[in-house]
Scaffold this motif. Structure first.
Motif, PDB file in Angstrom:
ATOM      1  N   GLU A   1      14.410   2.395   4.052  1.00 46.66           N
ATOM      2  CA  GLU A   1      13.653   1.143   4.047  1.00 46.66           C
ATOM      3  C   GLU A   1      14.084   0.331   5.209  1.00 46.66           C
ATOM      4  OE1 GLU A   1      12.050  -1.688   0.447  1.00 46.66           O
ATOM      5  OE2 GLU A   1      13.809  -1.941   0.932  1.00 46.66           O
TER       6      GLU A   1
ATOM      7  N   TYR B   1       0.923  -1.102  -0.094  1.00 48.67           N
ATOM      8  CA  TYR B   1       0.128  -0.038  -0.066  1.00 48.67           C
ATOM      9  C   TYR B   1       0.985   1.023  -0.148  1.00 48.67           C
ATOM     10  CZ  TYR B   1      -3.072   3.646   1.619  1.00 48.67           C
ATOM     11  OH  TYR B   1      -3.732   5.042   1.917  1.00 48.67           O
ATOM     12  N   ASN B   2       0.582   2.124  -0.896  1.00 49.83           N
ATOM     13  CA  ASN B   2       1.260   3.416  -0.868  1.00 49.83           C
ATOM     14  C   ASN B   2       0.458   4.612  -0.833  1.00 49.83           C
ATOM     15  OD1 ASN B   2       4.084   2.671  -2.536  1.00 49.83           O
ATOM     16  ND2 ASN B   2       2.650   1.461  -3.310  1.00 49.83           N
ATOM     17  N   THR B   3       0.828   5.735  -0.201  1.00 56.09           N
ATOM     18  CA  THR B   3       0.424   7.052  -0.154  1.00 56.09           C
ATOM     19  C   THR B   3       1.511   8.037  -0.405  1.00 56.09           C
ATOM     20  OG1 THR B   3      -0.963   8.333   1.367  1.00 56.09           O
ATOM     21  CG2 THR B   3       0.655   7.010   2.320  1.00 56.09           C
ATOM     22  N   LYS B   4       0.855   8.867  -1.266  1.00 53.86           N
ATOM     23  CA  LYS B   4       1.762  10.193  -1.428  1.00 53.86           C
ATOM     24  C   LYS B   4       0.951  11.491  -1.473  1.00 53.86           C
ATOM     25  CE  LYS B   4       4.355   9.659  -5.279  1.00 53.86           C
ATOM     26  NZ  LYS B   4       4.804   9.465  -6.636  1.00 53.86           N
TER      27      LYS B   4
ATOM     28  N   ASN C   1       4.951   3.716   1.985  1.00 47.28           N
ATOM     29  CA  ASN C   1       4.761   2.337   1.671  1.00 47.28           C
ATOM     30  C   ASN C   1       5.034   1.265   2.703  1.00 47.28           C
ATOM     31  OD1 ASN C   1       6.401  -0.259   0.606  1.00 47.28           O
ATOM     32  ND2 ASN C   1       4.866   0.598  -0.770  1.00 47.28           N
TER      33      ASN C   1
ATOM     34  N   LYS D   1       4.669  -3.033   2.694  1.00 52.47           N
ATOM     35  CA  LYS D   1       4.543  -4.272   2.012  1.00 52.47           C
ATOM     36  C   LYS D   1       4.783  -5.305   2.655  1.00 52.47           C
ATOM     37  CE  LYS D   1       7.745  -4.617  -1.167  1.00 52.47           C
ATOM     38  NZ  LYS D   1       8.800  -4.197  -2.529  1.00 52.47           N
TER      39      LYS D   1
ATOM     40  N   SER E   1       9.895   4.945   2.973  1.00 55.68           N
ATOM     41  CA  SER E   1       9.323   6.413   2.639  1.00 55.68           C
ATOM     42  C   SER E   1      10.471   7.259   2.021  1.00 55.68           C
ATOM     43  CB  SER E   1       9.332   7.081   4.311  1.00 55.68           C
ATOM     44  OG  SER E   1      10.426   7.245   4.947  1.00 55.68           O
TER      45      SER E   1
ATOM     46  N   ASN F   1      -3.293   7.521  -3.497  1.00 57.06           N
ATOM     47  CA  ASN F   1      -3.333   6.323  -2.671  1.00 57.06           C
ATOM     48  C   ASN F   1      -3.495   4.945  -3.489  1.00 57.06           C
ATOM     49  OD1 ASN F   1      -3.416   7.549  -0.106  1.00 57.06           O
ATOM     50  ND2 ASN F   1      -5.418   8.381  -0.535  1.00 57.06           N
TER      51      ASN F   1
ATOM     52  N   LEU G   1       6.191  10.104   0.321  1.00 52.88           N
ATOM     53  CA  LEU G   1       5.529   8.831  -0.243  1.00 52.88           C
ATOM     54  C   LEU G   1       5.878   7.896   0.891  1.00 52.88           C
ATOM     55  CD1 LEU G   1       4.593   6.751  -2.225  1.00 52.88           C
ATOM     56  CD2 LEU G   1       7.089   6.492  -2.959  1.00 52.88           C
TER      57      LEU G   1
END
Length: 519
Positions: free
Chosen positions: A469, A69-72, A512, A514, A490, A86, A510
């Protein structure tokens, strides 16, 4: 979701499940969290475009399945990019080598909600194509992209020469549910055959490349009492406008090219060099064949050269990497009038054809990394990188121009820990981009403050970049040679300029998360 996506997904997942089942029956030791990162260290050919490269892998099976899932969000984004995104990404890839043939497959499914996207009703066209269709209303878009990649390669002859072929299929659907309602359906399919010939300490490779492309944009409205305005952009925010409640545009094109490679190996030294030339062509048109309006031809020539030198000394690996690229872009516009034929048909007649837009993009980067191994595993990595990027853009006949050069410096450190219970990988990268030179001229443009200036300042702003990461693998979670893992990462960009700038003090972040398995 398109029904074909579902069909392809189930077929691919069935293959993955069979592959995982085969892995669980192996008596191999547990997989490692950096298994995929070691591939280009042990097989330099993998960094090239040649599909025959996978035949040189020193393992028989390796796979990875993940969902993230990613959000920017943040204020630093292009005028024609979403304010926030998203998204989820499901990815599955794997290598397998039954008998003497190596296979590689990958499937990606991307699903995103793009908030407040304006001035952009395109999806898969080249990012350098100036002929963008847009409306000023914008909205929140649902964006789905499905990608399948397959490769097959094998060795032949006494000198272990290789042949290979790669096929890639990418489709997308992007839609806004508010008036005006663009639905953008896109498709790209490519094929890449290649061969590698080995002669003593030398290896020589060549591969071809061909890709076809099509994108349909259909814009409809529910409230027909409102007439909407659509913009046929040509670059620099300059456009030809049209008002309607329904609008359709089609992009068609193709790319083709060739790449040549050579590799030299002697004792602890390896060097690989690749020269690639690619031609791109995209045409935008509106209406049927008999009443077609030509909305611009995009032509691009790309020359790319890369070189990687690797020197091993005991458990240390020194790697020097250079990559240089030159893009020559040309945009051709057609001046047209509506003409009524003898049968009453109204069609567009081209009375002039001219090059409106030219752009030269230069990008070169030099990187050095020091990798230390322990027990044949990556222990830690130090690296530094310098990247210079330039753009020389002109619009005719007004002689508008936008020229700039930026330099980005990056340093990083990666560290891995291995125990009987856990595997941990940490990555930290810090970079700074600053403008070396800039030159700009444009005037009397309607969207000067809305599009032209923001795009100019977006490219030249000074900024700090930081990304990190952490990835954790769980050795004993499953009693089979499969490694479950979780990763959190991020990216952060902060713009800082002493002079007045549209993006001064803006940022973009950003995030993320996973989870996946390596098998």
């Amino acid at each position: 979701m398109n029904k074909n996506y579902i069909t392809y997904s189930f077929i691919f997942l069935a293959v993955v499940c069979q592959f995982v089942n085969g892995q669980t029956k192996q008596k191999d030791s547990v997989k490692y969290i950096n298994s995929f990162e070691k591939i280009p260290i042990n097989n330099l050919w993998i960094i090239t475009n040649n599909p025959a490269a996978i035949s040189n892998n020193d393992f028989e099976k390796l796979g990875n399945v993940s969902v993230g899932y990613n959000t920017k969000k943040g204020d630093y984004y292009r005028y024609n990019q979403p304010e926030s995104i998203n998204s989820i990404l499901f990815s599955a890839e794997g290598y397998t080598k039954p008998n003497k043939i190596t296979f590689y497959g990958k499937m990606d499914y991307y699903n995103a909600r793009e908030k407040n996207l304006n001035w952009n009703n395109v999806s898969f066209i080249s990012s350098n194509n100036p002929f963008i269709l847009a409306d000023s209303i914008g909205g929140d878009y649902d964006n789905e992209i499905f990608t399948l990649t397959g490769k097959m390669a094998s060795q032949f002859g006494e000198n272990k020469s290789n042949w290979g072929i790669s096929i890639k299929y990418k489709v997308g659907n992007k839609v806004d549910q508010t008036d005006p309602r663009p639905e953008i359906q896109s498709q790209r399919i490519s094929i890449r055959p290649g061969i590698i010939l080995a002669i003593k300490n030398w290896e020589f490779g060549v591969n071809g490349y061909y890709e076809s492309f099509k994108e349909d944009t259909d814009i409809t409205v529910v409230d027909h009492y409102i007439s909407y305005r659509y913009f046929r952009f040509m670059g620099f925010g300059i456009y030809s406008g049209i008002s309607d409640d329904y609008f359709e545009r089609v992009y068609k094109g193709y790319n083709y090219g060739v790449a040549l490679q050579t590799k030299y190996s002697r004792h602890s030294l390896k060097n690989i060099l690749e020269l690639k030339i690619t031609n791109e062509y995209e045409r935008a048109h509106e209406g049927s064949l008999s009443t077609r309006f030509l909305a611009g031809d995009y032509n691009g020539t790309i020359i790319n050269i890369k070189d990687r030198l690797q020197i091993r000394k005991n458990n240390l690996i020194h790697t020097f990497h250079f990559n240089g690229e030159l893009r020559l872009i040309k945009g051709t516009w057609y001046d047209q009038n509506q003409v009524t034929g003898d049968d009453g048909t109204i069609y567009w007649d081209v009375y002039n054809k001219s090059v409106k837009y030219k752009n030269v993009l230069v990008n070169a980067n030099l990187e050095y990394s020091l990798t230390k191994e322990k027990d044949n595993l990556i222990n830690h990595v130090f690296f530094g990188k310098l990247d210079i990027k330039g753009e020389m853009c002109d619009f005719y006949p007004d002689k508008f121009l936008n020229n700039y050069y930026n330099l980005t410096s990056t340093i990083g450190y990666h560290k891995n820990w291995f125990s009987k219970t856990f595997q941990i990988a940490l990555k930290f990268n810090l970079g700074y981009k600053f403008n070396l030179n800039k030159e700009f001229y444009a005037k009397d443009i309607e969207f000067l403050e809305t599009i032209t200036y923001p795009e100019y300042y977006y490219n030249i702003t000074n900024q700090i970049k930081f990304n990190n990461e952490i990835k954790i693998g769980f050795n004993k979670l499953l009693k089979v040679p499969i490694l479950p893992y979780m990763a959190v990462s991020s990216d952060f960009v902060y713009c800082k300029d002493n002079n007045y700038n549209y993006y001064n003090n803006d940022y973009r972040v950003l995030g993320n998360i996973k989870i996946g398995i390596i098998f």
